[in-house]
Design a protein around this motif. Structure first.
Motif: not given
Lengths: 259, 262
Positions: A95, A101-103, B139, A61, A63, B137, A58, A97, A87, B129-131, A163, A90-91
């Motif tokens: 990463y 950490a899926l939306f 950006a 990255a 974070l 990450t 982290k 997880f 930003a 949940t780290e979203q 992703r 970071r592109e």
């Protein structure tokens, strides 16, 4: 990449930790960590649970902000960057997880398409085609319309992997990609990692895992953390001369032979 | 003795420090939201999803609240209206109390309970949940992507729902006045119009807009600062509801005072 590539001198390393330290309320979790990641290499970050591997990832990255030392990505110190520049850097990152950490409010296809769409310059038809292609590669062609809650752990890992890599980043950080998976699914995940690294020549990666057997197939170099400090750095051929704790971790017998 | 005093003053000091950190954090977040809105660039899908969640789904609860607020105001006035026969003042009473005070406060509290608590829980869950880290990450600025759409939709929808709430409050008041006091709805509306109800109406709308701002910023602040997994999310939702209610009363007092002075 490289939107983030900077002209500064950085001895070829795309990512570098210099004397990195991080402390939480309970004390220092990382202390004096030095690490360099060069283009095209895959470094295995190993060690027992709770010894700072995920925290290091982290910090690398951006974070988490380090409390000592610095992280240099593409020649730029992350701590000195503006939010816009950070930003941009970071592109160039991907990463994966540990806990996916899926939306959860997006379908699988939208999760994978998200980083492409957010860049704003992608043609929607091309995005959809690329998403379908990448999901088919990991055996998830039929899952495009599903939501993360409808997927198994292994499927979620694969979606997270796609992703993180769909933009073909220069640096990919894998945080325990096989955690909680059965041996067969773990093998598949490591095969996918190898395939994704092959696709993008020059792309570098750090893989955190306890699964030494599977890491052997993809990692040429290892860094081992113990209580937040680097206790070993090198290839597997160097393990024999390392302290006992390291050889134990790599499952070598006293004679330096793989058990 | 000294130890007891030390402990007492220490506890008071820590309490004030925690309050200062929270208020400071909320003010900083508000500044970051305003900064992220220049230039205005909203994620269409996220904004649309929020408009639906915040506006459409809150409509029924606002209607029910407003109908009862109007009805209750008439019931409270019934005794004096019957006694004095001053039916013409019923509209004035309803207009002043519902439009300017009780309506915005009760609708604001219902809105914060439904939308604010939901926002804190959503963002808090995304943090644990780290979203939110996943957004970084990739950006993507979480303030711009997650908070700005919620801020805009809560500001818009709280204002709009207040206007609709006023209409339903009058409906509730007119129905109750007719049923309980035999006062024709036209008399009530006439009373409203004659009592310069626009002042109260605008005051209520201004209050509702300010409540929309405070609910969005406070809810997002507590959501984004969740620590400690599911238990932390629960604690954050609890704190968010309490802080939102307190902010509504403080803002109501401040705006009411400013209106009086002006």
């Amino acid at each position: 990449m490289s939107a983030a590539a900077a002209p500064g001198a950085h001895d070829g390393a795309v990512l570098r930790a210099e004397g990195l330290g991080k402390r939480f309320a309970g004390g220092w979790v990382l202390e004096g960590v030095d690490l360099a990641l060069h283009p095209g290499e895959i470094v295995g970050l190993v060690g027992q649970g709770g010894h700072g591997k995920s925290v290091l990832l982290k910090c690398l990255a951006g974070l988490l902000a380090p409390d000592a030392g610095r992280v240099v990505a593409f020649g730029e110190d992350l701590a000195t960057l503006s939010s816009v520049r950070l930003a941009k850097v970071r592109e160039a990152y991907g990463y994966v997880f540990q806990n996916y950490a899926l939306f959860d409010f997006m379908t699988v296809a939208d999760n994978v398409a998200f980083p492409l769409r957010q860049r704003g310059d992608a043609d929607e038809r091309a995005v959809k085609a690329l998403v379908r292609e990448r999901l088919a590669e990991v055996g998830l062609a039929a899952a495009v319309g599903l939501y993360p809650r409808e997927l198994s752990g292994g499927m979620k890992k694969r979606v997270g992997l796609v992703r993180a890599t769909v933009t073909d980043p220069d640096v990919i950080l894998y945080d325990d990609p096989s955690a909680g998976l059965d041996p067969v699914t773990s093998s598949k995940i490591f095969e996918l990692i190898a395939r994704m690294q092959e696709r993008r020549a020059g792309s570098a990666a750090i893989v955190v895992s306890h699964d030494i057997d599977r890491m052997r197939a993809i990692c040429a170099r290892y860094v081992m953390l113990e209580r937040g400090r680097v206790v070993f750095e090198g290839g597997e051929e160097d393990v024999a001369g390392a302290p006992r704790a390291v050889s134990d971790f790599f499952d070598l017998d006293g004679a330096g032979v793989l058990a | 003795m000294i130890r007891a005093l030390d402990a007492t003053f220490g506890a008071v000091g820590r309490g004030y420090l925690a309050l200062a950190r929270t208020v400071g954090g909320i003010v900083v977040l508000f500044g970051r939201i305003l900064r992220a809105m220049v230039p205005p660039r909203f994620d269409r899908d996220e904004t649309w999803r929020n408009l639906y969640d915040v506006g459409v789904k809150s409509f029924p609860i606002v209607v029910v609240t407003a109908l009862f607020v109007g009805a209750i105001m008439v019931i409270q006035s019934a005794f004096y209206v019957k006694r004095t026969g001053a039916t013409g003042l019923l509209g004035y009473g309803v207009g002043f109390s519902v439009f300017a005070e009780i309506g915005p406060i009760l609708i604001g509290l219902m809105f914060s309970g439904r939308v604010g608590a939901n926002t804190t829980a959503q963002l808090g869950t995304m943090v644990v949940t780290e979203q939110v880290d996943a957004l970084r990450t990739l950006a993507i600025d979480p303030i711009r992507y997650l908070v700005v759409p919620r801020f805009v939709t809560m500001l818009l929808m709280m204002t709009l729902l207040m206007v609709l709430g006023d209409a339903f409050a009058v409906l509730g008041a007119a129905g109750t006045a007719d049923a309980m006091l035999g006062v024709d709805w036209r008399v009530l509306v006439q009373g409203l119009l004659e009592a310069h109800f626009l002042d109260e109406f605008f005051m209520g709308v201004v209050k509702a807009s300010c409540f929309g701002v405070s609910i969005s910023v406070i809810s997002c602040f507590y959501g984004l600062n969740v620590r400690g997994g599911a238990v932390g999310v629960g604690r954050a939702v609890n704190a968010s509801v309490v802080a939102n209610a307190a902010a509504i009363f403080v803002l109501d007092f401040v705006i009411g005072t400013l209106y009086t002075v002006m």
